[in-house]
Structures are given as structure tokens and as C-alpha cells.
Design an enzyme around this catalytic site. Structure first.
Site, PDB file in Angstrom:
ATOM      1  N   GLU A 226       0.880  -1.124  -0.154  1.00 46.89           N
ATOM      2  CA  GLU A 226       0.054  -0.150   0.069  1.00 46.89           C
ATOM      3  C   GLU A 226       0.901   1.313   0.133  1.00 46.89           C
ATOM      4  O   GLU A 226       1.543   1.605   1.148  1.00 46.89           O
ATOM      5  CB  GLU A 226      -0.984   0.013   1.237  1.00 46.89           C
ATOM      6  CG  GLU A 226      -2.086   0.887   1.221  1.00 46.89           C
ATOM      7  CD  GLU A 226      -1.567   2.397   1.819  1.00 46.89           C
ATOM      8  OE1 GLU A 226      -1.469   3.314   0.645  1.00 46.89           O
ATOM      9  OE2 GLU A 226      -1.581   2.577   2.697  1.00 46.89           O
ATOM     10  N   CYS A 260      -1.664   9.170   2.565  1.00 51.65           N
ATOM     11  CA  CYS A 260      -1.116   8.456   1.373  1.00 51.65           C
ATOM     12  C   CYS A 260      -2.282   8.779   0.224  1.00 51.65           C
ATOM     13  O   CYS A 260      -2.083   8.648  -1.030  1.00 51.65           O
ATOM     14  CB  CYS A 260      -1.003   7.091   1.398  1.00 51.65           C
ATOM     15  SG  CYS A 260      -2.408   6.076   2.225  1.00 51.65           S
TER      16      CYS A 260
END
Length: 486
Positions: A226, A260
Site C-alpha cells: 500500500e 497516502c
């Protein structure tokens, strides 16, 4: 003297981590079938630990960042983790069920059966980041436990206070054979990623992911990555501009952009530029009347990232690019040593500007203009595929063009980041923004082995009926002719 000592410490931690992995794997193998009640018990203990230690966790995060709002800590890391754990607890029994799959004709008529059975992989390693130091460990852990695995966590060295609290609450709630935490610097992380786990999940920078994936590859360990990237926002002409800009700025300034999936740059119609700037300024003024002494405005995590972000702004200024600092109380940030950076807009930077080279990960927001909508798709597609992409507008056809014309890990329409909050939607990237996903049923499947099981009938000699039994003859030829045709 220091180098040999360092090597000794490194060797020691490698041995301790390998021993922990061996202990967990042995316990997993001895356990046999991991029942739903066992999985739920582990999830319940995780929830209980987070509830009891929630305020301590928040205090540790505030210490690590220098200033990180209690409300953000509890809403994102703690509540987000508990939400994932509860969702998995609610659904894992149905996810565990054996799936029936059709068997090929005529075996299906002869009593043969095909099924798909989800089996725990064993021991999962979790390398978690600093930006959401608890949430990015415990949210995937929910799927790890739901799938029946055991786990080892290596949290970021950039948030040592949070890592210490995490290690303490895990020790309190779990046997090391179920879950354990190893803290330390890059050398610990490097050794951790080299362990022969049954699965490894890494959350962090793409540059580090290459090393993690390389280390895992040496043991053929499957990985979930991720990562991140420059998540774009497209603002349509057909939009409530005030609503759109407010939502963009709320998302951009959550954790001061240290997320993110935060909006990394915004594409707006050229005629709307000045209004977008005005609305962004208004939104910041309303949310944060002051910044330096405001405990609801997050600081940049450390000096390294502070220097990186200020270099982006300085680079834009040196290039003569328009830079707008939003400083509601006209505070002197140069005199502050708390690593706070005011929200900063960089208007129409070229692709060679530093702020357009890498993921920003801070309260700096480039705004670029477009004339035709198709320009936005072409621009986004000229860049590496991002973890998230955002569209604001009311034109259904244009929205569909955005969805089919761009590729990203996930999408939110008319808001930012909310797709990640949906516990039943998979969360993950594509290409340089990651691989694999967790959350919901997809997370359960990520951390499970989907075992194909075929049960042959005992009533017939199937090999003979199918012409598979030597010596081959007319039955074999008939079977071949029946299959090799249009």
C-alpha cells in the site's frame, strides 16, 4: 568499536525475530483448524486493548508529531482500526464458508464436486508507516485475524512513542505466539522484510517498497504493498465550487496532508482559478483561525520531512511560480521550531518543479488549470497510476469518462478520501501505488489461501470413461474430437 557492536545488535534482532516467527508458525501448525470463535476472540482482545488505551495512544502520537490533534488521533487511527475490527468480526463467519464451484461436464452429473476453501496462510508480517502509525497496523491486522493468521508488526521508527505504546498493549493482550511487535530503526525493518513470512504487507513509500519487495522475493513471500503517489483532483465546470473546494481543503489538511490518499494536486477550469484560490483561503481561515498555537493543526512529523517540504516551496519561488501562503493570523513561522508549515498553494507549476516530481505528503497543494476536460485525463494518464483519484462535478457523462479514462487504486466522487473509510470496499493501489488490497472481504481473501478442492466420485472409473486410461483407444479419440472443435 561502534560497527562491530552495531553488527552484533543487528544479528541479535534477526535471531529474535526469526525465533518469534518460528514460534508463531509452530503454534499455527499445532492449532490446526482456526475456528471462528478463536478469530473473534483475537479481534475482541484487539478492540478491547484499543478502547482501554485510546487516550494513551493519542498522547503518544501527539508526542511523536510535536502537535497532532487528539480528535484526529482518535477518529483516524483508533476509531478507524476499531471499525475495521468490528466489520471483520461481524462478517468473518460468512467469509469462511466453503464456496461451491461447478465441476466440468459430465463429471458434475456423475457425483463429482468442486469447492473453494479459504485457509489461513499462517504468519503475516506487517510493516507499518509513521503517518497513521497505529491505524495502518491495526486496520490490515483486522483482516489478518479474520483470516485466522498470526502476525508480527514492525512499526515506523519515526514515531517511537506510538510504537512503544503499541508494543505494550500488544504484550498485555496477546501471547507472543499470536501477535508480537518489534521496534527499531531501518536495520530492524530490513531484517524484518527478509523473514520467510507466509505473507508480508508494507505500507509506505514506493522507493522503500522496491527494497521490501526484493527482500521478500528472496523467500518467495507474497506481498501486499500500500504505497501512494500523486493523487489528482479534477474539478468540473459543472460543480458547486464552494462545496468542492471546502471538501478538498478538509482532506488536504487532515494530518497536514501527511496521508497516502490526500489530494496531491488539483486541476481546475482556467476561468475558475482565482475563485478557487479565494475559496481555499476562506476555507482555511474558517477551519484554522491560527496555526502555530493551534493544537488542532498537525505539525510535520520530523525535521527531515519539514526540510523536504520547505524545499518544494523554495524551489517554486526560485522558479518564479506563484506561491500563496495561507496564514490567517499572520504568524511568524520562521521563528517557530515546531515543524509547522502553513497551507501553501503553488499555482500552475511546471512538471519540472519539485512539487510535481514526488508525492508531496504535506500541506502544500499545487493547482493547475485546464481548458478542455480531456486535458485532465491526458495529464493524469501521463503520470504513474495513483493510489486515489477524485472528481467533483454533476455531469454524469463526464464522471463516467473520468472513471473509465483513468486508472487508480480507488476513487471518491464529490469528496476526497472517503472511499478508504468504507470498510466493505477494498483499499489498495495499482502499479507504482501498490498491489493487493485489504478491508472487507477482499482483505480476508488477501490474507487467506484460496484452496481448490475437487472430490472425485467413487461410483465410476472416471479415467476410463473419459478415455484417460491407457491403452488409449476409440473412447480416447471420441473424447478428443468432442473437445477439439469450434
Amino acid at each position: 568499536m561502534n560497527a562491530p557492536q552495531s553488527n552484533t545488535l543487528s544479528a541479535d534482532i534477526e535471531l529474535r525475530m526469526q525465533a518469534a516467527l518460528d514460534t508463531q508458525r509452530d503454534a499455527y501448525l499445532k492449532e490446526g483448524m482456526v475456528t471462528a470463535s478463536t478469530r473473534i476472540d483475537r479481534i475482541d482482545r484487539a478492540i478491547d486493548a484499543l478502547v482501554r488505551h485510546s487516550e494513551t495512544i493519542s498522547q503518544a502520537m501527539n508526542e511523536d508529531f510535536g502537535c497532532r490533534p487528539r480528535q484526529v488521533n482518535l477518529m483516524t487511527d483508533v476509531s478507524g482500526s476499531i471499525g475495521c475490527l468490528k466489520h471483520c468480526r461481524q462478517h468473518l463467519k460468512s467469509w469462511m464458508k466453503t464456496e461451491k464451484r461447478p465441476s466440468m461436464f459430465p463429471l458434475n452429473l456423475l457425483g463429482s464436486r468442486s469447492t473453494l476453501e479459504y485457509q489461513p496462510k499462517g504468519v503475516v508480517g506487517l510493516l507499518s508507516p509513521w503517518n497513521f502509525p497505529l491505524g495502518m497496523a491495526f486496520e490490515p491486522l483486522a483482516g489478518v485475524f479474520a483470516a485466522g493468521n498470526r502476525a508480527m508488526i514492525k512499526p515506523s521508527e519515526f514515531t517511537p512513542a506510538t510504537s512503544s505504546v503499541m508494543a505494550e498493549l500488544v504484550t498485555e493482550a496477546f501471547d507472543p505466539a499470536e501477535l508480537t511487535v518489534f521496534t527499531g530503526g531501518p536495520e530492524v525493518g530490513q531484517a524484518f522484510s527478509s523473514l520467510p513470512f507466509d505473507h508480508l504487507i508494507f505500507t509506505g513509500a514506493t522507493s522503500i517498497a522496491r527494497h521490501v519487495m526484493g527482500a521478500a522475493a528472496r523467500n518467495l513471500v507474497p506481498v501486499t504493498l500500500e504505497l501512494g503517489g500523486k493523487s489528482p483532483v479534477v474539478v468540473s465546470r459543472d460543480v458547486d465550487l464552494s462545496q468542492a473546494v471546502q471538501r478538498i481543503m478538509v482532506g488536504k489538511l487532515l494530518n497536514s496532508g501527511q496521508a497516502c490518499i490526500t489530494p496531491d494536486y488539483v486541476l481546475v477550469p482556467e476561468e475558475s482559478l482565482e475563485e478557487v484560490i479565494r475559496l481555499a483561503t476562506t476555507a482555511v481561515n474558517e477551519m484554522y483561525p491560527s496555526l502555530l498555537s493551534n493544537d488542532q493543526y498537525t505539525a510535520v512529523v520530523n525535521d527531515r520531512h519539514y526540510q523536504r517540504l520547505t524545499a518544494y516551496v523554495a524551489d517554486a519561488q526560485e522558479r518564479g511560480i506563484r506561491v500563496i501562503t495561507i496564514n490567517p493570523a499572520n504568524e511568524d513561522f520562521d521563528a517557530d521550531d515546531g515543524h509547522k508549515i502553513p497551507p501553501t498553494l503553488i499555482v500552475n507549476p511546471g512538471d519540472d518543479a519539485l512539487c510535481m516530481q514526488d508525492e508531496i505528503f504535506g500541506p502544500v497543494l499545487p493547482i493547475k488549470t485546464y481548458e478542455n476536460f480531456d486535458e485532465t485525463l491526458a495529464y493524469i494518464n501521463s503520470k504513474p497510476r495513483p493510489l486515489a483519484a477524485y472528481y467533483f462535478g454533476n455531469d454524469g457523462a463526464e464522471e463516467q469518462r473520468f472513471l473509465t479514462g483513468t486508472t487508480s487504486g480507488g476513487v471518491s466522487i464529490n469528496d476526497v478520501m472517503f472511499h478508504m473509510l468504507q470498510k466493505d470496499l477494498p483499499f489498495g493501489g495499482i502499479g507504482p501505488s501498490g498491489m493487493g488490497a485489504y478491508h472487507g472481504a477482499e482483505g480476508f481473501k488477501t490474507f487467506s489461501h484460496a484452496k481448490a478442492v475437487y472430490r472425485q466420485t467413487k461410483r465410476f472409473n472416471v479415467a476410463k470413461l473419459a478415455g484417460l486410461l491407457p491403452p488409449y483407444g476409440e473412447t480416447t479419440e471420441k473424447s478428443i474430437r468432442s473437445n477439439i472443435k469450434r
